[in-house]
Structures are given as structure tokens and as C-alpha cells.
Design a protein around this motif. Structure first.
Motif, PDB file in Angstrom:
ATOM      1  N   ARG A 172      34.410   7.478  47.281  1.00 41.95           N
ATOM      2  CA  ARG A 172      35.594   6.611  47.276  1.00 41.95           C
ATOM      3  C   ARG A 172      36.867   7.446  47.452  1.00 41.95           C
ATOM      4  O   ARG A 172      37.733   7.110  48.260  1.00 41.95           O
ATOM      5  CB  ARG A 172      35.656   5.827  45.977  1.00 41.95           C
ATOM      6  N   ALA A 173      36.974   8.558  46.724  1.00 39.98           N
ATOM      7  CA  ALA A 173      38.169   9.406  46.791  1.00 39.98           C
ATOM      8  C   ALA A 173      38.340  10.019  48.174  1.00 39.98           C
ATOM      9  O   ALA A 173      39.464  10.199  48.652  1.00 39.98           O
ATOM     10  CB  ALA A 173      38.094  10.502  45.730  1.00 39.98           C
ATOM     11  N   ALA A 174      37.213  10.336  48.833  1.00 42.25           N
ATOM     12  CA  ALA A 174      37.269  10.959  50.158  1.00 42.25           C
ATOM     13  C   ALA A 174      37.457   9.932  51.266  1.00 42.25           C
ATOM     14  O   ALA A 174      37.725  10.301  52.407  1.00 42.25           O
ATOM     15  CB  ALA A 174      35.992  11.761  50.413  1.00 42.25           C
ATOM     16  N   GLY A 175      37.292   8.661  50.947  1.00 41.76           N
ATOM     17  CA  GLY A 175      37.469   7.619  51.948  1.00 41.76           C
ATOM     18  C   GLY A 175      36.413   7.646  53.037  1.00 41.76           C
ATOM     19  O   GLY A 175      36.720   7.445  54.208  1.00 41.76           O
ATOM     20  N   VAL A 176      35.157   7.874  52.635  1.00 42.49           N
ATOM     21  CA  VAL A 176      34.090   7.892  53.635  1.00 42.49           C
ATOM     22  C   VAL A 176      33.948   6.517  54.279  1.00 42.49           C
ATOM     23  O   VAL A 176      34.294   5.491  53.675  1.00 42.49           O
ATOM     24  CB  VAL A 176      32.731   8.343  53.033  1.00 42.49           C
ATOM     25  N   GLU A 177      33.465   6.501  55.514  1.00 40.84           N
ATOM     26  CA  GLU A 177      33.279   5.230  56.224  1.00 40.84           C
ATOM     27  C   GLU A 177      32.233   4.355  55.564  1.00 40.84           C
ATOM     28  O   GLU A 177      32.336   3.134  55.536  1.00 40.84           O
ATOM     29  CB  GLU A 177      32.859   5.499  57.677  1.00 40.84           C
TER      30      GLU A 177
END
Length: 92
Positions: A53-58
Motif C-alpha cells: 500500500r505504501a509503495a503504491g503497487v499496481e
């Protein structure tokens, strides 16, 4: 042209979080894959979710794998965690 896609095996620990950050830094669109192997606790799975979530993965998928066929382990069964044992040295 769309950026290339990378799939990162994400445990939620420092190593896999670093690989995820490196992949993003190198311009990859990142999908994360986490393995639920019957851990005795859910902390690892929760950590992977937070990192994704923090890394904003697809996309972040959790895949269940039953490791009982491979035998018991202190990671998955009600077995004591070995303490005070010496690690086995790698050959060579």
C-alpha cells in the motif's frame, strides 16, 4: 510506450521491500505477490500489505500454498523454534 512490469515476491520484510523500491526506482510498474504458507501468525502478511500500500503497487495478490506436503516446520506447525543451534556452513 508503457513502462515494463515487474512482479516482486513480497514478504513484508526489509529485503523484499528494498527490491520493490529498486524496481520502482528503475521505472517498472510493480505487482506484488505474497505467499500465505500457513504461518502461525499473520504479522508477515499484514506487513506485506502495508508495504504494498505504501509503495503504491499496481496490484497485490496473496496466494495460499499448503506446505504440509513438504513436512512440518516451526514456521507453520506447533513445533518449537530451534534455539542455540549452530548454523550449517555452506559447502566450499
Amino acid at each position: 510506450m508503457a513502462a515494463p512490469r515487474a512482479v516482486v515476491l513480497l514478504s513484508g520484510g526489509l529485503d523484499s521491500a528494498t527490491v520493490l523500491a529498486l524496481a520502482r526506482d528503475q521505472g517498472f510498474r510493480v505487482a506484488a505477490l505474497t505467499v500465505s504458507y500457513g504461518q502461525r501468525h499473520q504479522a508477515e502478511l499484514r506487513a506485506a500489505e502495508r508495504v504494498a500500500r505504501a509503495a503504491g503497487v499496481e496490484e497485490h495478490r496473496v496466494v495460499a500454498v499448503d506446505l504440509r506436503a513438504l513436512g512440518g516446520s516451526s514456521l507453520t506447525a506447533d513445533l518449537p523454534v530451534p534455539k542455540g543451534t549452530r548454523p550449517v556452513a555452506a559447502p566450499g
